[in-house]
Each structure stands twice: as C-alpha cells, then as structure tokens.
Design an enzyme around this catalytic site. Structure first.
Site, PDB file in Angstrom:
ATOM      1  N   LYS A   1      41.846  34.506  46.083  1.00 19.13           N
ATOM      2  CA  LYS A   1      40.417  33.745  45.626  1.00 19.13           C
ATOM      3  C   LYS A   1      40.114  32.652  45.195  1.00 19.13           C
ATOM      4  CE  LYS A   1      38.202  37.308  45.185  1.00 19.13           C
ATOM      5  NZ  LYS A   1      39.500  38.659  44.655  1.00 19.13           N
TER       6      LYS A   1
ATOM      7  N   ARG B   1      29.999  41.524  46.178  1.00 17.90           N
ATOM      8  CA  ARG B   1      31.117  42.993  46.868  1.00 17.90           C
ATOM      9  C   ARG B   1      30.765  44.082  46.487  1.00 17.90           C
ATOM     10  NH1 ARG B   1      34.488  40.248  42.177  1.00 17.90           N
ATOM     11  NH2 ARG B   1      36.214  41.497  41.459  1.00 17.90           N
TER      12      ARG B   1
ATOM     13  N   ARG C   1      50.089  37.853  36.189  1.00 17.86           N
ATOM     14  CA  ARG C   1      48.384  36.560  35.202  1.00 17.86           C
ATOM     15  C   ARG C   1      49.157  36.181  34.238  1.00 17.86           C
ATOM     16  NH1 ARG C   1      43.466  36.783  39.427  1.00 17.86           N
ATOM     17  NH2 ARG C   1      43.148  38.820  37.281  1.00 17.86           N
TER      18      ARG C   1
ATOM     19  N   ARG D   1      45.241  38.428  31.046  1.00 17.52           N
ATOM     20  CA  ARG D   1      43.707  38.794  31.333  1.00 17.52           C
ATOM     21  C   ARG D   1      43.334  40.295  30.566  1.00 17.52           C
ATOM     22  NH1 ARG D   1      40.151  37.444  36.505  1.00 17.52           N
ATOM     23  NH2 ARG D   1      39.570  39.103  37.064  1.00 17.52           N
TER      24      ARG D   1
ATOM     25  N   ARG E   1      40.875  48.839  39.562  1.00 18.97           N
ATOM     26  CA  ARG E   1      40.165  47.382  40.829  1.00 18.97           C
ATOM     27  C   ARG E   1      40.022  47.717  41.149  1.00 18.97           C
ATOM     28  NH1 ARG E   1      42.179  43.027  37.252  1.00 18.97           N
ATOM     29  NH2 ARG E   1      41.497  41.454  38.715  1.00 18.97           N
TER      30      ARG E   1
HETATM   31  P1  AP5 Z   1      43.501  34.570  41.944  1.00 22.59           P
HETATM   32  O1  AP5 Z   1      43.594  32.725  42.469  1.00 22.59           O
HETATM   33  O2  AP5 Z   1      43.343  34.251  40.535  1.00 22.59           O
HETATM   34  O3  AP5 Z   1      43.502  36.154  42.335  1.00 22.59           O
HETATM   35  P2  AP5 Z   1      42.041  36.492  42.505  1.00 22.59           P
HETATM   36  O4  AP5 Z   1      41.916  36.517  44.011  1.00 22.59           O
HETATM   37  O5  AP5 Z   1      40.702  35.130  42.270  1.00 22.59           O
HETATM   38  O6  AP5 Z   1      42.423  37.360  41.907  1.00 22.59           O
HETATM   39  P3  AP5 Z   1      40.685  38.104  40.227  1.00 22.59           P
HETATM   40  O7  AP5 Z   1      41.423  39.305  39.134  1.00 22.59           O
HETATM   41  O8  AP5 Z   1      40.396  37.089  39.412  1.00 22.59           O
HETATM   42  O9  AP5 Z   1      39.634  38.883  41.300  1.00 22.59           O
HETATM   43  P4  AP5 Z   1      38.541  40.007  40.732  1.00 22.59           P
HETATM   44  O10 AP5 Z   1      37.866  39.748  42.517  1.00 22.59           O
HETATM   45  O11 AP5 Z   1      39.242  40.976  40.704  1.00 22.59           O
HETATM   46  O12 AP5 Z   1      38.553  39.626  39.406  1.00 22.59           O
HETATM   47  P5  AP5 Z   1      36.918  38.525  39.653  1.00 22.59           P
HETATM   48  O13 AP5 Z   1      37.215  37.352  38.213  1.00 22.59           O
HETATM   49  O14 AP5 Z   1      36.521  38.143  40.575  1.00 22.59           O
HETATM   50  O15 AP5 Z   1      45.176  35.052  41.902  1.00 22.59           O
HETATM   51  C1  AP5 Z   1      46.056  36.103  40.902  1.00 22.59           C
HETATM   52  C2  AP5 Z   1      47.704  35.440  40.315  1.00 22.59           C
HETATM   53  O16 AP5 Z   1      48.200  34.806  42.009  1.00 22.59           O
HETATM   54  C3  AP5 Z   1      47.135  34.076  39.989  1.00 22.59           C
HETATM   55  O17 AP5 Z   1      48.194  34.526  38.797  1.00 22.59           O
HETATM   56  C4  AP5 Z   1      47.922  33.448  40.768  1.00 22.59           C
HETATM   57  O18 AP5 Z   1      48.744  32.298  40.330  1.00 22.59           O
HETATM   58  C5  AP5 Z   1      49.006  33.964  41.672  1.00 22.59           C
HETATM   59  N1  AP5 Z   1      48.732  33.675  42.440  1.00 22.59           N
HETATM   60  C6  AP5 Z   1      47.453  33.479  43.590  1.00 22.59           C
HETATM   61  N2  AP5 Z   1      48.452  32.741  44.800  1.00 22.59           N
HETATM   62  C7  AP5 Z   1      49.429  33.355  45.488  1.00 22.59           C
HETATM   63  C8  AP5 Z   1      50.307  33.098  46.461  1.00 22.59           C
HETATM   64  N3  AP5 Z   1      49.833  32.398  47.749  1.00 22.59           N
HETATM   65  N4  AP5 Z   1      51.365  32.956  45.913  1.00 22.59           N
HETATM   66  C9  AP5 Z   1      52.218  33.792  44.646  1.00 22.59           C
HETATM   67  N5  AP5 Z   1      51.085  34.085  43.860  1.00 22.59           N
HETATM   68  C10 AP5 Z   1      49.825  33.245  44.125  1.00 22.59           C
HETATM   69  O19 AP5 Z   1      35.859  39.763  39.026  1.00 22.59           O
HETATM   70  C11 AP5 Z   1      36.076  40.275  37.451  1.00 22.59           C
HETATM   71  C12 AP5 Z   1      35.299  41.579  37.235  1.00 22.59           C
HETATM   72  O20 AP5 Z   1      33.521  41.017  37.020  1.00 22.59           O
HETATM   73  C13 AP5 Z   1      35.421  42.299  38.390  1.00 22.59           C
HETATM   74  O21 AP5 Z   1      36.184  43.645  37.921  1.00 22.59           O
HETATM   75  C14 AP5 Z   1      33.765  43.047  38.739  1.00 22.59           C
HETATM   76  O22 AP5 Z   1      33.631  43.868  37.018  1.00 22.59           O
HETATM   77  C15 AP5 Z   1      32.466  42.354  37.344  1.00 22.59           C
HETATM   78  N6  AP5 Z   1      32.198  41.601  38.613  1.00 22.59           N
HETATM   79  C16 AP5 Z   1      32.712  39.993  39.122  1.00 22.59           C
HETATM   80  N7  AP5 Z   1      32.117  39.822  40.084  1.00 22.59           N
HETATM   81  C17 AP5 Z   1      31.081  40.335  40.597  1.00 22.59           C
HETATM   82  C18 AP5 Z   1      29.896  41.084  41.642  1.00 22.59           C
HETATM   83  N8  AP5 Z   1      30.349  40.333  42.628  1.00 22.59           N
HETATM   84  N9  AP5 Z   1      29.567  42.784  41.897  1.00 22.59           N
HETATM   85  C19 AP5 Z   1      29.796  43.234  40.507  1.00 22.59           C
HETATM   86  N10 AP5 Z   1      30.815  43.011  39.807  1.00 22.59           N
HETATM   87  C20 AP5 Z   1      31.547  41.765  39.495  1.00 22.59           C
END
Ligand code: AP5
Length: 224
Positions: free
Chosen positions: A15, A90, A127, A159, A170
């Site tokens: 994402k 979410r 990552r 991270r 997660r």
């Molecule tokens: P990446 O693009 O970073 O993936 P992502 O989907 O953004 O994954 P995240 O882990 O950041 O999502 P998340 O939802 O768990 O975390 P968030 O920060 O929102 O890609 C991942 C890896 O794969 C990278 O190394 C990339 O290079 C690689 N990659 C990408 N595309 C690829 C491809 N096509 N092929 C191969 N490799 C690829 O949330 C963190 C925390 O914040 C949550 O756990 C929660 O505690 C809190 N939080 C955030 N939002 C909320 C909410 N709305 N409500 C409540 N708590 C929240």
C-alpha cells in the site's frame, strides 16, 4: 473529478509503496495513518505517547483517535483535489465515519491489493526503512541492515513492528478487524481488486487501469 482513493490490503501488501508513487504522479497527498502515528511517536506528542505501546504490539490505535486524525487531515487545503489513503480505514467504524466525512465530495474509489500470506511474511521480515526519514527501501533494494537510505543517506534498519511475533499479530488483527471491510466495500461500483503479487511496476499499471475503469464507469453512469 477529484480522486479519493483508498488503498486497502494487509500489512506488506505494498500500500505504502504504491500510494507514494500514485500521489506523486497525480499531485495529491498520500495520507498514511501509519506514517502520521510514527511521526507522533518520534515527536513524543500525547497521541504518540499513547500509540507507541499499541503499535509495538501490532494492535490498532482507537477508532476515536484515528477518525479525529483523518477528519482534520482531509480538510487541509492540499487534499481539496483528492488524496490517497494508506492504512485507513481499518475497521467498519472507521469506514462508516469516513463515509460521513465524504458527504458532498466526489466518491471514494476503493482498491484492494491482494497478496498471499506467505509473501506478506517474506516481505515484512525483509523490509528495511530509514531510521532518519522513514523511507522504505524499494522492493529491489539490495541493502540489508546498515545499508544507506537512497533519499537522505540515513541508516537502514528494520521497522520496530517488523519482528516475527509482531508481524503475526498484525496479520491476525488484519483478519479479525480489517478484512470484514471487504464485505463493507465489495458491492460498491467503485470497488476493484488488483493482484499485488506481481512486480511493483505491474501492480502500479494494474492500479492505474483499475482507477481509470472506475472513472469511465462513473462518466458513463453520469451520461445515462
Ligand atoms: P509496503 O509498501 O511498505 O507495504 P504496506 O502495505 O504499506 O505495509 P505496512 O506494513 O506499512 O502496512 P501496515 O498496514 O501494517 O502498517 P501501517 O504503517 O499502516 O511494502 C512492504 C515491503 O514489501 C517493502 O519492503 C516493499 O519494498 C516491498 N514491496 C512492496 N511492493 C512489492 C511488490 N510488488 N513485490 C515485492 N515486494 C514489494 O500501520 C502501522 C501501525 O499503526 C498499525 O499496526 C497500527 O498499530 C497503527 N495504525 C495505522 N493506521 C491505523 C488505523 N487506521 N487504525 C488503527 N491503528 C492504525
């Protein structure tokens, strides 16, 4: 028409990677709730202090806090021509609140990025992010821990929530609290799903095609 895009999918689906590129291409902000929270943690703000422990355990920050953050953010002037949401909503409560915020604006386009769990585990455990600017090293980056950030020259690290037990929590939280949103959105004419297991370039091309197909569907609907 303003693009109000939700990129929906499990942790590691890509994402953030795709949101960054799309936002840059379209000149609209990427609104990542994960990034906003990590900045708050780093800045030691009251929200950051409360979110820190929750995030490090892989659980969700409260709906009330998250809805407040998004309500304020999408009202800022840079979001008046559209935005890309990464990590929000979410929960069904967050999605319902977002629908209320969208009254009087162009519709939400919701795109699921679907990736099998084994691939998610592989990506998250590998990552690397910059400890200075938070940039995620690209999928093809060869550098492991101790490598250098291509944006600011900072040090690449894992991270803090990308450790095995937290990744599993997660994913579990995603299945229980976030996946029900698929049912919430799937029947909408502005919902699409793309295969996220392809190269980032292919995923990006499919995303663009999906957004275009929603746009042309809406134009045809408006003409009828
Ligand atoms: P990446 O693009 O970073 O993936 P992502 O989907 O953004 O994954 P995240 O882990 O950041 O999502 P998340 O939802 O768990 O975390 P968030 O920060 O929102 O890609 C991942 C890896 O794969 C990278 O190394 C990339 O290079 C690689 N990659 C990408 N595309 C690829 C491809 N096509 N092929 C191969 N490799 C690829 O949330 C963190 C925390 O914040 C949550 O756990 C929660 O505690 C809190 N939080 C955030 N939002 C909320 C909410 N709305 N409500 C409540 N708590 C929240």
């Amino acid at each position: 028409m303003a693009l109000h895009l939700i990129l929906f999918g499990p942790p590691g689906a890509g994402k953030g990677t795709q949101a960054e590129q799309l936002a840059r291409q379209r000149g609209i902000p990427k609104i990542s709730t994960g990034d906003i929270l990590r900045e708050a943690v780093q800045g030691g703000t009251p929200i950051g202090q409360r979110a820190k422990a929750i995030m490090s355990q892989g659980r969700l920050v409260s709906d009330e806090v998250m809805i407040g953050i998004i309500r304020e953010r999408i009202d800022q002037s840079d979001a008046s021509n559209g935005f890309v949401l990464d990590g929000f909503p979410r929960t069904v409560i967050q999605a319902s609140a977002l629908d209320e915020m969208m009254v009087g604006r162009d519709p939400l386009v919701i795109i699921e990025i679907a990736v099998p769990e084994a691939e998610l585990l592989r990506r998250l455990s590998m990552r690397m992010v910059c400890d200075k600017c938070g940039h995620t090293a690209g999928a093809n980056a060869a550098s492991g821990p101790g490598g250098t950030c291509e944006v600011c020259g900072g040090k690449l690290v894992q991270r803090s929530d990308d450790h095995d037990n937290v990744i599993r929590e997660r994913l579990n939280v995603y299945h229980v609290q976030t996946q029900p949103l698929l049912e919430f959105y799937q029947a909408r004419p502005t919902f699409r799903s793309v295969n996220g297991s392809q190269s980032p370039e292919r995923v990006s091309a499919d995303l663009t095609a999906a957004i275009d197909s929603v746009g042309s569907g809406m134009t045809r609907g408006a003409r009828r």
